[in-house]
Write an enzyme that holds these catalytic residues in place. Sequence first.
Site, PDB file in Angstrom:
ATOM      1  N   LYS A   1       0.758  -1.081   0.178  1.00 46.03           N
ATOM      2  CA  LYS A   1       0.009  -0.179   0.056  1.00 46.03           C
ATOM      3  C   LYS A   1       1.052   1.168  -0.251  1.00 46.03           C
ATOM      4  CE  LYS A   1      -3.907  -2.240   2.602  1.00 46.03           C
ATOM      5  NZ  LYS A   1      -5.114  -2.082   1.531  1.00 46.03           N
TER       6      LYS A   1
ATOM      7  N   GLU B   1     -13.045  -2.946  10.163  1.00 45.84           N
ATOM      8  CA  GLU B   1     -13.488  -3.018   8.739  1.00 45.84           C
ATOM      9  C   GLU B   1     -15.003  -3.119   8.818  1.00 45.84           C
ATOM     10  OE1 GLU B   1     -11.190  -6.356   6.168  1.00 45.84           O
ATOM     11  OE2 GLU B   1     -11.229  -7.161   8.105  1.00 45.84           O
TER      12      GLU B   1
ATOM     13  N   ASP C   1      -5.731 -13.349  11.184  1.00 45.26           N
ATOM     14  CA  ASP C   1      -6.205 -13.136  10.078  1.00 45.26           C
ATOM     15  C   ASP C   1      -5.472 -11.676   9.776  1.00 45.26           C
ATOM     16  OD1 ASP C   1      -7.435 -13.107   7.430  1.00 45.26           O
ATOM     17  OD2 ASP C   1      -9.071 -11.628   8.382  1.00 45.26           O
TER      18      ASP C   1
ATOM     19  N   HIS D   1      -0.361  -8.119   9.072  1.00 44.76           N
ATOM     20  CA  HIS D   1      -0.789  -6.564   8.693  1.00 44.76           C
ATOM     21  C   HIS D   1      -0.225  -5.731   9.842  1.00 44.76           C
ATOM     22  CE1 HIS D   1      -2.351  -8.563   5.359  1.00 44.76           C
ATOM     23  NE2 HIS D   1      -3.406  -8.622   5.588  1.00 44.76           N
TER      24      HIS D   1
END
Length: 483
Positions: free
Chosen positions: A165, A199, A218, A223
């Site tokens: 990103k 999210e 996850d 991340h």
Amino acid sequence: MPALYALAAEGSLPAGFTVVGAGRSALTDEEFRADMREGVEKYGRIHLREDVWERFAAGLRYATYEFDAPDGFDHLKSVLGEADRERGTAGNRLLYFSTPPNAVLPLAERLNAAGLTTQEPGTFVRTIIEKPFGRDLATARALNAGLHTAFVEEQIYRIDHYLGKETVQNLLVFRFANGIFEPLWNRQYIDHVQITVAEEIGVEGRGSYYEEAGALRDIVQNHIMQLVAIVGMEAPSNFQAEMVRDEKVKLLRAVRPIHPDDALSHSVRGQYSAGYIDGQPVPGYREEKGVAPDSLRETFVALKVDIDNWRWAGTPFYLRTGKRLPKRSTEIVIQFRRVPHSPFAGSVPLAAGAVPEDGIEPNLLILRIQPDEGITLRFGAKIPGQALRIESVNMDFMYGTAFREQSPDAYERLLLDCMLGDPTLFAREDEVEEAWRFCTAILDGWRAHPPDRTNCPNYPAGTWGPEESQEFMARDGRAWHIP
Ligand code: BG6
């Protein structure tokens, strides 16, 4: 495939660039091309242009393999050989594993046995592996060891799309290309750091995967721990891959291990029940397809991380992520310490919410990774008027207005980097293992203390997670920033 198409459209791929799709099912090249075209049309960042597609599609091939047959990889081998001869790919290969996790090692072994992982002099063979990189420290180590029987570490590119990103790369630029922030970037001036990956979406048809994973595996292990490393690391002396990755690993090594017995006091687990997102009703986690009706799997986690080094001792990092929160937002909030003495105490506070007596809120630096990519510096300003009243205001940098260029998709950057042999933005073996070291202890602690069935699910979809998450911060005299 949409990322590769975008690279082709911007002219970043050589003319002979070839993609060989390989699988167990039988497909013709034409069927494979049609499938891929559909993917590009449906998910692509840029509109499909006929002329670009035609050139790109001329390099798409398909080969079947049979897993257990001794000559099961001959077809793939011959298609790759053909590409080398006819399209000039010259033996350079990038093997992209897009398989269920348990198929990675057996497949790597077969490819190795078929001679497809060997780098001939003057050529490269690299492999991209997607997460999950194991389910805990032991399985991650086993995966790494297994991969090393087929590839040397330099051939392995573990992809974490957060590193692709733009805004994550900009964190490095922000920190190390500017002189004014770095002197403040430490325990002396920073009260604490918050990293939120919120999210709106639920598990999106991936219920059975999520039942195995949960929010910690996850999002946090990969991340968020990558973000922790980038926010916390020391400046590398140059931007070479190993220099950058060495610094990240050093930071991850300094993350204080949480003893499994302390896992509960350092974390909050949550699971969403039915609720509303943007005014629309959405089902609870347990109602999702593939999820057990009595599942205790966490869809929300908040953690407190201490970093035992000179830069961060005493300045905690609070991490949280969750599905079905009120909005999609990934941000890093640096909360600075308050002024040591305020000459303005007693002036009337105006700002809403809990404002200290003198009206001065702590300065915040908010790095918005997505959406509304940008950076905000929040500081106190005098409200115009006779009285001395203070309110926090924002100084904003917005990507969308500062730059006209559209950001490439994370996968475009990462696929190209891999082809160019630049592993800077990929997770090295030791990074992955250090992140697991921290997360595995929490998982162990959680296993020993399963969530209270009467308090699970514990947050309705469309809220900022369980009440305990707010209490968790309040206990330290702090509060989550509302994105
Ligand atoms: C993936 C997770 O790695 O990242 C998903 O498996 C999650 O559950 C996704 O939704 C989030 O990515 P992004 O780029 O939308 O923040």
